[in-house]
Design a protein around this motif. Structure first.
Motif, mmCIF file in Angstrom:
data_model
loop_
_atom_site.group_PDB
_atom_site.id
_atom_site.type_symbol
_atom_site.label_atom_id
_atom_site.label_comp_id
_atom_site.label_asym_id
_atom_site.label_seq_id
_atom_site.Cartn_x
_atom_site.Cartn_y
_atom_site.Cartn_z
ATOM 1 N N SER A 86 -18.219 16.737 69.885
ATOM 2 C CA SER A 86 -17.874 15.514 69.156
ATOM 3 C C SER A 86 -18.689 15.478 67.877
ATOM 4 C CB SER A 86 -18.150 14.272 70.003
ATOM 5 O OG SER A 86 -19.509 14.187 70.355
ATOM 6 N N CYS A 87 -18.054 15.049 66.771
ATOM 7 C CA CYS A 87 -18.688 15.105 65.455
ATOM 8 C C CYS A 87 -18.332 13.885 64.619
ATOM 9 C CB CYS A 87 -18.239 16.365 64.724
ATOM 10 S SG CYS A 87 -18.800 17.899 65.470
ATOM 11 N N SER A 88 -19.024 13.808 63.500
ATOM 12 C CA SER A 88 -18.805 12.725 62.555
ATOM 13 C C SER A 88 -17.492 12.911 61.798
ATOM 14 C CB SER A 88 -19.972 12.673 61.567
ATOM 15 O OG SER A 88 -19.660 11.880 60.449
ATOM 16 N N TRP A 89 -16.848 11.780 61.466
ATOM 17 C CA TRP A 89 -15.653 11.823 60.623
ATOM 18 C C TRP A 89 -15.954 12.442 59.265
ATOM 19 C CZ3 TRP A 89 -11.286 10.038 62.974
ATOM 20 C CH2 TRP A 89 -11.432 9.143 64.033
ATOM 21 N N LEU A 90 -17.191 12.311 58.816
ATOM 22 C CA LEU A 90 -17.546 12.730 57.460
ATOM 23 C C LEU A 90 -17.765 14.232 57.328
ATOM 24 C CD1 LEU A 90 -20.026 9.840 56.576
ATOM 25 C CD2 LEU A 90 -17.582 10.012 56.073
ATOM 26 N N GLY A 91 -17.792 14.961 58.452
ATOM 27 C CA GLY A 91 -18.001 16.398 58.396
ATOM 28 C C GLY A 91 -19.447 16.758 58.147
ATOM 29 N N GLY A 92 -19.671 18.017 57.795
ATOM 30 C CA GLY A 92 -21.016 18.496 57.510
ATOM 31 C C GLY A 92 -21.731 19.107 58.689
ATOM 32 N N ALA A 93 -21.282 18.812 59.921
ATOM 33 C CA ALA A 93 -21.942 19.353 61.112
ATOM 34 C C ALA A 93 -21.664 20.851 61.238
ATOM 35 C CB ALA A 93 -21.467 18.633 62.359
ATOM 36 N N LEU A 94 -22.632 21.573 61.788
ATOM 37 C CA LEU A 94 -22.442 22.997 62.057
ATOM 38 C C LEU A 94 -21.830 23.156 63.445
ATOM 39 C CD1 LEU A 94 -25.724 24.596 60.654
ATOM 40 C CD2 LEU A 94 -23.466 24.484 59.585
ATOM 41 N N LEU A 95 -20.689 23.816 63.489
ATOM 42 C CA LEU A 95 -19.967 24.030 64.737
ATOM 43 C C LEU A 95 -20.224 25.452 65.215
ATOM 44 C CD1 LEU A 95 -17.891 22.498 66.538
ATOM 45 C CD2 LEU A 95 -16.099 23.713 65.284
ATOM 46 N N SER A 131 -21.712 32.262 59.549
ATOM 47 C CA SER A 131 -22.171 33.523 60.138
ATOM 48 C C SER A 131 -21.208 33.943 61.242
ATOM 49 C CB SER A 131 -23.598 33.394 60.702
ATOM 50 O OG SER A 131 -23.634 32.464 61.768
ATOM 51 N N ALA A 132 -21.196 35.239 61.525
ATOM 52 C CA ALA A 132 -20.331 35.773 62.573
ATOM 53 C C ALA A 132 -21.021 36.942 63.251
ATOM 54 C CB ALA A 132 -18.991 36.207 62.005
ATOM 55 N N ALA A 133 -20.872 37.012 64.563
ATOM 56 C CA ALA A 133 -21.398 38.112 65.367
ATOM 57 C C ALA A 133 -20.467 38.297 66.553
ATOM 58 C CB ALA A 133 -22.829 37.829 65.828
ATOM 59 N N GLU A 134 -20.658 39.388 67.297
ATOM 60 C CA GLU A 134 -19.769 39.692 68.423
ATOM 61 C C GLU A 134 -19.674 38.537 69.413
ATOM 62 O OE1 GLU A 134 -18.217 40.997 72.167
ATOM 63 O OE2 GLU A 134 -20.278 40.333 71.840
ATOM 64 N N ALA A 135 -20.771 37.805 69.604
ATOM 65 C CA ALA A 135 -20.798 36.753 70.633
ATOM 66 C C ALA A 135 -20.516 35.360 70.105
ATOM 67 C CB ALA A 135 -22.155 36.757 71.340
ATOM 68 N N GLY A 136 -20.302 35.187 68.792
ATOM 69 C CA GLY A 136 -20.041 33.837 68.325
ATOM 70 C C GLY A 136 -19.935 33.694 66.824
ATOM 71 N N VAL A 137 -19.467 32.510 66.419
ATOM 72 C CA VAL A 137 -19.259 32.178 65.013
ATOM 73 C C VAL A 137 -19.844 30.793 64.750
ATOM 74 C CG1 VAL A 137 -17.520 31.688 63.243
ATOM 75 C CG2 VAL A 137 -17.157 33.567 64.853
ATOM 76 N N VAL A 138 -20.464 30.611 63.586
ATOM 77 C CA VAL A 138 -20.978 29.310 63.161
ATOM 78 C C VAL A 138 -20.268 28.916 61.878
ATOM 79 C CG1 VAL A 138 -22.993 27.994 62.409
ATOM 80 C CG2 VAL A 138 -23.230 29.698 64.223
ATOM 81 N N CYS A 139 -19.747 27.669 61.840
ATOM 82 C CA CYS A 139 -19.049 27.199 60.646
ATOM 83 C C CYS A 139 -19.437 25.759 60.349
ATOM 84 C CB CYS A 139 -17.538 27.333 60.798
ATOM 85 S SG CYS A 139 -16.806 26.313 62.104
ATOM 86 N N ALA A 140 -19.251 25.346 59.083
ATOM 87 C CA ALA A 140 -19.591 23.993 58.633
ATOM 88 C C ALA A 140 -18.316 23.166 58.531
ATOM 89 C CB ALA A 140 -20.303 24.047 57.284
ATOM 90 N N LEU A 141 -18.311 22.037 59.245
ATOM 91 C CA LEU A 141 -17.131 21.191 59.308
ATOM 92 C C LEU A 141 -16.896 20.443 58.002
ATOM 93 C CD1 LEU A 141 -17.475 19.580 62.840
ATOM 94 C CD2 LEU A 141 -15.621 21.050 62.073
ATOM 95 N N GLY A 142 -15.619 20.314 57.641
ATOM 96 C CA GLY A 142 -15.246 19.475 56.527
ATOM 97 C C GLY A 142 -14.958 18.063 57.017
ATOM 98 N N PRO A 143 -14.735 17.108 56.108
ATOM 99 C CA PRO A 143 -14.434 15.732 56.519
ATOM 100 C C PRO A 143 -13.068 15.629 57.186
ATOM 101 C CG PRO A 143 -14.187 15.990 54.149
ATOM 102 C CD PRO A 143 -14.794 17.263 54.646
#
Length: 288
Positions: free
Chosen positions: A140-149, A176-188
């Motif tokens: 669960s995240c903010s409507w405004l985005g910015g959180a790292l997923l 970032s990306a690796a074999e075991a996972g991906v990290v991305c920054a959420l938009g609004p």
């Protein structure tokens, strides 16, 4: 330039076949033609299960002429043989090596088997190399985005440029990306679209990663959903002082409802303000 009429004879042998061609009194032999003949020594792949997977996937191959010295590849990825059943009608198990490295393609790939003395064969159905998502954090995240997923799973590429993530159609910029996972920054997120959004991962622009999470209604594969709501949206109460210089502390007061214990990211006019301390209701950062 004349065409000779002749006959072709085949003599089956335990590890292949000998092909002889007779044109009158001239006889020729082909020592490497054993793979074109069916018989006890023929190499054959009859089935590959499952039909899709990633690095670490355990494949079961059935066929004929299989053995522990069999070389199996899926596209450009080696599948290491683990066990082989009884000759001649066999079941072979192998484990795929890492699939997300440079030079390895995603999507439908040919399954090729080679064994010395038996030859080479290609299975008539391709194997789909993809990725799998096993968890999403936070959910669960903010409507405004910015959180790292953080998307955790199997078989992701190790190059961020090969991965794209969207949440309800809105881009989640891959950090970032690796074999075991991906990290991305959420938009609004636009609240008019509702509070739930499906997370999609696409590899190399055309291969959709599988969702291995179950939704609350126990529908397999439909659990890659992110929820946006007010309680996850930080609310700032005050910022003091109203004017500061470089190196001065900035004190931010917030409501406790959206506090999840993680270290916040603070920026002033787009420039990071290094967080010195934080708790349920206060954040202190040093002005850049």
């Amino acid at each position: 330039d004349s065409v000779l009429a002749g006959r072709v004879t085949a003599a089956l042998q335990p590890l292949g076949a000998r092909v002889e061609m007779a044109f009158g009194k001239v006889t020729g032999a082909c020592s490497g033609c054993g793979t074109v003949l069916a018989g006890d020594g023929a190499l054959e792949v009859r089935s590959v299960t499952p039909a899709f997977g990633w690095g670490g996937s355990f494949l079961t191959i059935t066929g004929h002429g299989l053995g522990p010295d069999l070389n199996v590849t899926v596209g450009s990825v080696v599948c290491d043989v683990q066990s082989v059943g009884a000759y001649p009608s066999q079941e072979l198990n192998c484990t795929l090596r890492t699939t997300g490295g440079e030079g390895h393609a995603f999507g439908p790939q040919a399954v090729t088997a080679f064994r010395s003395g038996f030859g080479r064969t290609i299975f008539n159905l391709p194997f789909l190399i993809t990725s799998g998502v096993t968890s999403i954090n936070p959910t669960s995240c903010s409507w405004l985005g910015g959180a790292l997923l953080t998307l955790t799973g199997h078989g992701f590429p190790d190059t961020p440029a090969r991965v794209s993530v969207s949440v309800g159609g809105v881009e989640c910029a891959v950090r970032s990306a690796a074999e075991a996972g991906v990290v991305c920054a959420l938009g609004p997120w636009d609240a008019r679209f509702g509070g739930n959004a499906t997370v999609r991962v696409i590899i190399d622009g055309h291969v959709h990663a599988d969702c291995l999470m179950d939704d609350p209604a126990d529908a397999p594969g439909d659990g890659c959903v992110l929820t946006f709501h007010d309680d996850a949206t930080p609310t700032l109460v005050s910022v003091t002082p109203s004017a500061i210089s470089a190196g001065d502390p900035l004190v931010i007061t917030r409501l406790a409802s959206a506090y999840d214990g993680s270290t916040p990211e603070v920026t002033l006019a787009g420039v990071p303000c290094a967080v010195a301390s934080h708790n349920t209701t206060h954040i202190v950062c040093v002005s850049p």
